[in-house]
Design a protein around this motif. Structure first.
Motif, mmCIF file in Angstrom:
data_model
loop_
_atom_site.group_PDB
_atom_site.id
_atom_site.type_symbol
_atom_site.label_atom_id
_atom_site.label_comp_id
_atom_site.label_asym_id
_atom_site.label_seq_id
_atom_site.Cartn_x
_atom_site.Cartn_y
_atom_site.Cartn_z
ATOM 1 N N THR A 93 54.164 -6.133 14.117
ATOM 2 C CA THR A 93 54.554 -4.940 13.440
ATOM 3 C C THR A 93 55.983 -4.410 13.990
ATOM 4 O O THR A 93 57.124 -4.532 13.635
ATOM 5 C CB THR A 93 53.511 -4.014 13.280
ATOM 6 O OG1 THR A 93 52.242 -4.615 12.710
ATOM 7 C CG2 THR A 93 54.203 -3.002 12.324
ATOM 8 N N GLU B 166 46.893 -12.753 12.154
ATOM 9 C CA GLU B 166 46.779 -11.758 10.805
ATOM 10 C C GLU B 166 45.352 -11.860 10.271
ATOM 11 O O GLU B 166 44.597 -10.905 10.147
ATOM 12 C CB GLU B 166 47.817 -11.744 10.082
ATOM 13 C CG GLU B 166 47.793 -10.761 8.988
ATOM 14 C CD GLU B 166 48.595 -9.327 9.331
ATOM 15 O OE1 GLU B 166 48.020 -8.346 8.551
ATOM 16 O OE2 GLU B 166 49.204 -9.421 9.990
ATOM 17 N N ARG C 24 42.477 -9.118 10.666
ATOM 18 C CA ARG C 24 41.546 -8.511 9.297
ATOM 19 C C ARG C 24 40.146 -8.756 9.101
ATOM 20 O O ARG C 24 39.273 -8.097 8.822
ATOM 21 C CB ARG C 24 42.451 -9.056 8.043
ATOM 22 C CG ARG C 24 43.641 -8.211 7.985
ATOM 23 C CD ARG C 24 44.416 -8.599 6.719
ATOM 24 N NE ARG C 24 45.793 -8.089 6.621
ATOM 25 C CZ ARG C 24 46.162 -6.794 6.651
ATOM 26 N NH1 ARG C 24 44.988 -5.915 6.276
ATOM 27 N NH2 ARG C 24 47.349 -6.238 6.706
ATOM 28 N N GLN D 296 43.723 -1.584 11.976
ATOM 29 C CA GLN D 296 44.537 -2.365 10.989
ATOM 30 C C GLN D 296 45.042 -1.337 9.923
ATOM 31 O O GLN D 296 46.069 -1.514 9.500
ATOM 32 C CB GLN D 296 43.501 -3.442 10.330
ATOM 33 C CG GLN D 296 44.054 -4.195 9.226
ATOM 34 C CD GLN D 296 45.246 -5.149 9.766
ATOM 35 O OE1 GLN D 296 44.891 -5.887 10.760
ATOM 36 N NE2 GLN D 296 46.340 -4.912 9.453
ATOM 37 N N ASP E 38 48.929 -1.207 8.817
ATOM 38 C CA ASP E 38 49.289 -1.223 7.161
ATOM 39 C C ASP E 38 50.194 -0.096 6.863
ATOM 40 O O ASP E 38 51.228 -0.249 6.147
ATOM 41 C CB ASP E 38 48.073 -1.532 6.273
ATOM 42 C CG ASP E 38 47.626 -2.926 6.424
ATOM 43 O OD1 ASP E 38 47.820 -3.827 7.118
ATOM 44 O OD2 ASP E 38 46.325 -3.101 6.133
ATOM 45 N N ARG E 39 49.793 0.972 7.280
ATOM 46 C CA ARG E 39 50.517 2.193 6.884
ATOM 47 C C ARG E 39 51.810 2.100 7.475
ATOM 48 O O ARG E 39 52.910 2.378 6.774
ATOM 49 C CB ARG E 39 49.786 3.581 7.150
ATOM 50 C CG ARG E 39 48.676 4.052 6.614
ATOM 51 C CD ARG E 39 48.090 5.413 6.658
ATOM 52 N NE ARG E 39 47.471 5.502 8.088
ATOM 53 C CZ ARG E 39 46.465 5.273 8.526
ATOM 54 N NH1 ARG E 39 45.686 4.730 7.575
ATOM 55 N NH2 ARG E 39 45.884 5.502 9.738
ATOM 56 N N ARG F 39 53.579 -0.825 8.399
ATOM 57 C CA ARG F 39 54.462 -1.451 7.582
ATOM 58 C C ARG F 39 54.744 -1.022 6.221
ATOM 59 O O ARG F 39 55.992 -1.133 5.833
ATOM 60 C CB ARG F 39 53.473 -2.757 7.364
ATOM 61 C CG ARG F 39 53.274 -3.505 8.792
ATOM 62 C CD ARG F 39 52.338 -4.581 8.512
ATOM 63 N NE ARG F 39 51.708 -5.432 9.678
ATOM 64 C CZ ARG F 39 50.954 -6.291 9.755
ATOM 65 N NH1 ARG F 39 50.322 -6.641 8.616
ATOM 66 N NH2 ARG F 39 50.876 -6.895 10.706
ATOM 67 N N ARG G 181 54.571 -2.009 -1.686
ATOM 68 C CA ARG G 181 53.178 -2.303 -1.776
ATOM 69 C C ARG G 181 53.043 -3.792 -2.069
ATOM 70 O O ARG G 181 52.294 -4.490 -1.457
ATOM 71 C CB ARG G 181 52.443 -1.379 -2.475
ATOM 72 C CG ARG G 181 52.039 -0.033 -2.274
ATOM 73 C CD ARG G 181 51.131 0.812 -2.864
ATOM 74 N NE ARG G 181 49.653 0.073 -2.830
ATOM 75 C CZ ARG G 181 48.888 0.069 -3.855
ATOM 76 N NH1 ARG G 181 49.324 0.445 -5.176
ATOM 77 N NH2 ARG G 181 47.750 -0.652 -3.746
ATOM 78 N N HIS H 278 53.941 -6.055 0.942
ATOM 79 C CA HIS H 278 53.112 -6.233 1.980
ATOM 80 C C HIS H 278 51.763 -6.994 1.370
ATOM 81 O O HIS H 278 51.175 -7.697 2.158
ATOM 82 C CB HIS H 278 52.690 -4.697 2.264
ATOM 83 C CG HIS H 278 51.530 -4.468 3.344
ATOM 84 N ND1 HIS H 278 50.479 -4.290 2.938
ATOM 85 C CD2 HIS H 278 51.603 -4.770 4.623
ATOM 86 C CE1 HIS H 278 49.587 -4.375 4.375
ATOM 87 N NE2 HIS H 278 50.526 -4.609 5.088
ATOM 88 N N ILE I 10 49.495 -10.157 3.148
ATOM 89 C CA ILE I 10 48.081 -10.497 3.047
ATOM 90 C C ILE I 10 47.681 -11.500 2.193
ATOM 91 O O ILE I 10 46.643 -12.281 2.634
ATOM 92 C CB ILE I 10 47.614 -9.191 2.782
ATOM 93 C CG1 ILE I 10 47.895 -7.971 3.719
ATOM 94 C CG2 ILE I 10 46.117 -9.172 2.949
ATOM 95 C CD1 ILE I 10 47.649 -6.552 3.236
#
Length: 134
Positions: A10, A43, A47, A60, A64-65, A67, A90, A93, A97
């Motif tokens: 990140t 990653e 997760r 995690q 995520d926040r 990123r 969103r 991102h 994932i």
């Protein structure tokens, strides 16, 4: 281990993307960094671990926040509305994932092409950088 993961996957990406350029150039540089990283298993592993550990889940979630906020900041300078920038952040991102859980795996080149496609469709063909301008 989690600090290393956050830094490597990140902070390093954000620092490299932010090194220079306009928001679109930084966004495209970030997409290239993510697409060419040859360690997608890290990653996925974190997760999976986050589903078993509250501490890892919290880390995690913070990653995520971070990123999404970074992406939102770039997208705010490119999108028509704040809502568009939030949704675009969103989407970018969630694509990352999702591709990491795809079977067969998505190659780095396929991910790069997918991100370029998304940017073209969301921003319009005239806003994205073409190969000759890079």
């Amino acid at each position: 281990m989690l600090d290393h993961f956050a830094t490597e996957f990140t902070t390093r990406y954000i620092d490299t993307a932010d090194a220079e350029g306009q928001p679109l150039e930084r966004l495209e540089r970030l997409a290239m960094l993510v697409a060419t990283d040859e360690r997608p298993d890290a990653e996925r592993a974190v997760r999976a671990w986050a589903t078993q550990s509250t501490e890892v889940h919290e880390v995690q979630a913070q990653i995520d926040r971070t990123r999404i906020e970074y992406l939102r900041g770039l997208c705010q300078q490119l999108a028509a509305t704040p809502e568009d920038s939030s949704q675009m952040a969103r989407l970018l991102h969630l694509v990352l994932i999702g591709v990491q859980h795809s079977n067969p795996p998505v190659t780095g080149e396929e991910l790069r092409v997918l991100y370029a496609f998304i940017l073209r469709k969301v921003l319009g063909d005239d806003q994205t950088l073409d190969e000759e301008r890079r």
